[in-house]
Design a protein around this motif. Structure first.
Motif, mmCIF file in Angstrom:
data_model
loop_
_atom_site.group_PDB
_atom_site.id
_atom_site.type_symbol
_atom_site.label_atom_id
_atom_site.label_comp_id
_atom_site.label_asym_id
_atom_site.label_seq_id
_atom_site.Cartn_x
_atom_site.Cartn_y
_atom_site.Cartn_z
ATOM 1 N N GLY A 40 0.811 -1.205 0.000
ATOM 2 C CA GLY A 40 0.000 0.000 0.000
ATOM 3 C C GLY A 40 0.848 1.259 0.000
ATOM 4 O O GLY A 40 0.610 2.183 -0.780
ATOM 5 N N TRP A 78 2.542 1.814 -3.348
ATOM 6 C CA TRP A 78 1.639 2.372 -4.349
ATOM 7 C C TRP A 78 1.356 3.846 -4.065
ATOM 8 O O TRP A 78 1.311 4.684 -4.981
ATOM 9 C CB TRP A 78 0.331 1.583 -4.377
ATOM 10 C CG TRP A 78 -0.580 1.997 -5.501
ATOM 11 C CD1 TRP A 78 -1.559 2.936 -5.454
ATOM 12 C CD2 TRP A 78 -0.566 1.504 -6.841
ATOM 13 N NE1 TRP A 78 -2.183 3.056 -6.672
ATOM 14 C CE2 TRP A 78 -1.591 2.178 -7.546
ATOM 15 C CE3 TRP A 78 0.200 0.535 -7.515
ATOM 16 C CZ2 TRP A 78 -1.866 1.928 -8.891
ATOM 17 C CZ3 TRP A 78 -0.076 0.279 -8.856
ATOM 18 C CH2 TRP A 78 -1.094 0.974 -9.527
ATOM 19 N N GLY A 121 -3.902 2.211 -3.100
ATOM 20 C CA GLY A 121 -3.033 2.341 -1.937
ATOM 21 C C GLY A 121 -3.836 2.462 -0.656
ATOM 22 O O GLY A 121 -3.465 1.897 0.384
#
Length: 378
Positions: free
Chosen positions: A204, A207, A225
């Motif tokens: 996450g 991203w 994310g």
């Protein structure tokens, strides 16, 4: 019995949402992904309601959700109609927001948090089937929203409806609430849950930092994310939730605040944004910027104060919706039966009684045991 740790978590989520909307600090969304936490807690409660009542729990949950929205709409919809909002059948969406209800130029921002109720409504309606699927195929059901979000984010599914995108973004957190209620997260060993949370969190964050949005690293602009980082947060914060947090109530003020925020969560959530918008002109008049910590602190305090006033006026609607006795300020300590009996006034002595029996608190001699000669022969 309520888990005060979960109550505390919900209270922190509400406070974080309000502070974020006042300050606009994107960092707050990373430190505490409040919306996913709120959806996860709501999913756990929904699963518990379905276990108790079955499908009728859907109607009960909607009954608790909608009246607070109707109070808000009773104030703002006429004001918007008088300031340019066309009167069309879509205005009825303010009664049952399966889609975004219409708003005019100022209402669109002041009432923007309505999206949460729209998603909540859809998730409640989907919950009977989703819980049935989850208990028969937990992992595929849990992965489905995240797979849907990946398909949307990579453009495989172009121009998806807003509700479908929100299912991909937040329904995974709702399903993690199912997993919490069923004890699946608690039974997952640390050697599995911790590496999984770390992997999701790393993915996450990776991203997020490689796909910044228009407001930088604000999770609200970075859907994939957001979903991955929030899943990691929920796995730890709720998956390893303690059985309680008795220490919350050892400090009476903290315990009362947590109770009020839980009993008035919808009122605080729905009404805070109009006050944020109303106070925004102060930035220009007084010269407060988002770097002026004192100015921001004053704005936060003013928003909470104004929300507090509205909560006193209409917060009791949440009590009525939940079929509780309405209270002006929830959380007043309730006396036990023994305490009520001890506080009750003493009964007056019988008429004509005197001497020691008429004296309050007098010692009454115990009855004398009968002599052997008084007993009935066997």
């Amino acid at each position: 019995m309520r888990n005060r740790y979960l109550d505390l978590l919900r209270s922190l989520a509400i406070v974080r949402v309000v502070v974020y909307h006042v300050t606009g600090w994107a960092t707050l969304t990373l430190i505490f992904p409040a919306m996913s936490v709120m959806f996860a807690l709501a999913g756990s409660l929904m699963a518990a309601s379905l276990d108790r009542s079955g499908v009728p729990a859907v109607g009960r949950r909607l009954r608790r959700l909608l009246p607070s929205l109707w109070v808000l709409a009773a104030v703002f919809v006429p004001a918007m109609l008088l300031t340019g909002l066309p009167f069309t059948p879509k205005v009825l969406l303010w009664l049952f927001p399966v889609s975004d209800p219409p708003a005019n130029y100022w209402g669109a921002l002041a009432l923007s948090p309505i999206w949460y109720l729209r998603d909540y409504l859809w998730f409640v309606l989907a919950s009977p089937v989703a819980l049935w699927l989850f208990r028969r195929a937990p992992l595929p059901t849990l992965l489905a929203p995240y797979a849907l979000l990946v398909v949307i984010e990579f453009g495989v599914l172009a121009n998806p409806p807003a509700a479908l995108r929100e299912f991909g973004l937040y329904f995974g957190a709702w399903l993690l609430g199912f997993a919490h209620h069923d004890g699946l997260l608690r039974r997952t060993a640390n050697r599995v849950l911790v590496p999984l949370a770390l992997a999701l969190g790393a993915a996450g964050l990776g991203w997020i930092f490689t796909h910044p949005g228009p407001r930088g690293y604000d999770l609200n602009d970075i859907h994939l994310g957001n979903a991955l980082w929030s899943a990691a947060f929920v796995l730890v914060a709720i998956g390893r939730a303690p059985a309680g947090a008795a220490w919350v109530d050892r400090t009476p003020v903290l315990g009362r605040v947590v109770t009020v925020l839980n009993r008035r969560a919808l009122t605080v959530y729905l009404w805070h944004m109009p006050f944020v918008v109303a106070l925004t002109p102060l930035v220009d008049v007084v010269g407060w910027s988002h770097q002026d910590l004192l100015g921001l602190a004053i704005r936060v305090a003013l928003v909470f104060a104004l929300v507090g006033v509205v909560t006193l006026l209409v917060g009791w609607v949440e009590d009525r919706a939940a079929r509780r006795t309405p209270e002006l300020v929830p959380g007043r300590p309730r006396r036990t039966a023994a305490e009520r009996a001890a506080a009750a006034p003493a009964s007056p002595a019988p008429a004509g009684a005197g001497g020691e029996l008429a004296t309050v608190g007098a010692r009454v001699p115990a009855p004398r045991a009968p002599e052997r000669s008084d007993r009935v022969p066997s």
